[in-house]
Design a protein around this motif. Sequence first.
Motif, PDB file in Angstrom:
ATOM      1  N   LEU A  55       0.824  -1.207   0.000  1.00 37.26           N
ATOM      2  CA  LEU A  55       0.000   0.000   0.000  1.00 37.26           C
ATOM      3  C   LEU A  55       0.862   1.261   0.000  1.00 37.26           C
ATOM      4  CD1 LEU A  55      -2.842  -0.956   2.517  1.00 37.26           C
ATOM      5  CD2 LEU A  55      -3.003  -0.754   0.022  1.00 37.26           C
ATOM      6  N   THR A  59       0.736   4.083  -2.894  1.00 37.30           N
ATOM      7  CA  THR A  59       0.465   5.462  -2.481  1.00 37.30           C
ATOM      8  C   THR A  59       1.538   6.394  -3.009  1.00 37.30           C
ATOM      9  OG1 THR A  59      -0.594   4.695  -0.442  1.00 37.30           O
ATOM     10  CG2 THR A  59       0.155   6.985  -0.497  1.00 37.30           C
ATOM     11  N   LEU A 129      -7.519   2.183  -4.523  1.00 34.05           N
ATOM     12  CA  LEU A 129      -7.126   2.378  -3.128  1.00 34.05           C
ATOM     13  C   LEU A 129      -8.336   2.694  -2.251  1.00 34.05           C
ATOM     14  CD1 LEU A 129      -3.799   4.424  -2.809  1.00 34.05           C
ATOM     15  CD2 LEU A 129      -4.310   2.138  -1.920  1.00 34.05           C
ATOM     16  N   ARG A 133      -9.367   0.921   1.173  1.00 32.90           N
ATOM     17  CA  ARG A 133      -9.078   1.587   2.438  1.00 32.90           C
ATOM     18  C   ARG A 133     -10.202   2.483   2.948  1.00 32.90           C
ATOM     19  NH1 ARG A 133      -6.470  -1.254   4.976  1.00 32.90           N
ATOM     20  NH2 ARG A 133      -5.449   0.334   6.258  1.00 32.90           N
ATOM     21  N   VAL A 182      -4.165   5.932   4.061  1.00 27.67           N
ATOM     22  CA  VAL A 182      -4.033   4.637   3.377  1.00 27.67           C
ATOM     23  C   VAL A 182      -3.540   3.568   4.345  1.00 27.67           C
ATOM     24  CG1 VAL A 182      -2.773   3.371   1.599  1.00 27.67           C
ATOM     25  CG2 VAL A 182      -3.696   5.628   1.085  1.00 27.67           C
TER      26      VAL A 182
END
Length: 316
Positions: A55, A59, A129, A133, A182
């Motif tokens: 992640l 990001t 994402l 999340r 995130v």
Amino acid sequence: MSKIAATPLEPTPAALANPVKRYLLATRPAFLSITLAGCLLGFATALATAFSWPLALLTLLLALAAHAGVNVLNDYYDHLNGSDAVNVDRLFPFTGGSRFIQNGVMSPGQTRLYGLILFAAVIAGGLWLISMRGAGLFWIGLAGLLIGWAYSAPPLKLNSRGLGEICVAAGFLFIVAGADFVQRGAWSLQPWLIGLPYALLVTNILYINQFPDRAADIQAGKLHWVARLQPDVAARGYWLILAVAALTLLWLVASGWLPGLALLSLLAVLPALKAGRILSRHAAEPAQLAPAVRLSIVAAHLQPLLLAAVLAWSMR
């Protein structure tokens, strides 16, 4: 409108015949590291809760692509308003844009399309994402992209209306908050507060960069505060932003939001102080400001990196 001759080291079609190199350098990659520093700070604020390498890497890639897209679109819109074309006081590569359009490396249409493609890629990755999340990330990403676009794009052209500093501070604060979200998967006040000194130091990069561009920006109607004020008066704004950044960090430590060791990140104030002194002496002499610009960039990188290291150490 007369064409301003290219200066040494600026991009040329012959030097960038390779399309991969051309499109990479169009994003001004040397300046994307400030986004990397913000992401690292955001990851560090969430360390006590969770951390995922996959992640984090996604990001970072999306944040870098967003920053790249903003850079490319800023070049396009500064071509439209004419500020880059008439900028004879530019300090390449720091001010005056990438010079890709002005030097014939890319057409305005190619530049605009490339910026939009980068934004589209960020939106696509961001939606994935968000699905992983939580919907709260949607608002952070949406606000970040809107600010990046509205900073220079008509009809808003926020930098031309004296709101550029607020846009930059907010945009880079969203990087810290987004990176934290995130990892954490939830809202937290912590990254918004802890990211403030970093966001303000990045704002000072924009602020000092406006001095070499001042004459061209006035001619193009970009009336930010450096353009509205006389140079010696405008230079005081750099000191004000720096003071707010340092005082915010001191308050965060005093109020318990940060450990005492976080005061180490105040070392970043040292290069900024030197930059401020150079600016105060040479505010009306653009050619003398390159060292101050470099020192401002150092300060804006050093503070978040030191603070992220302190937070990671504290988690041990």
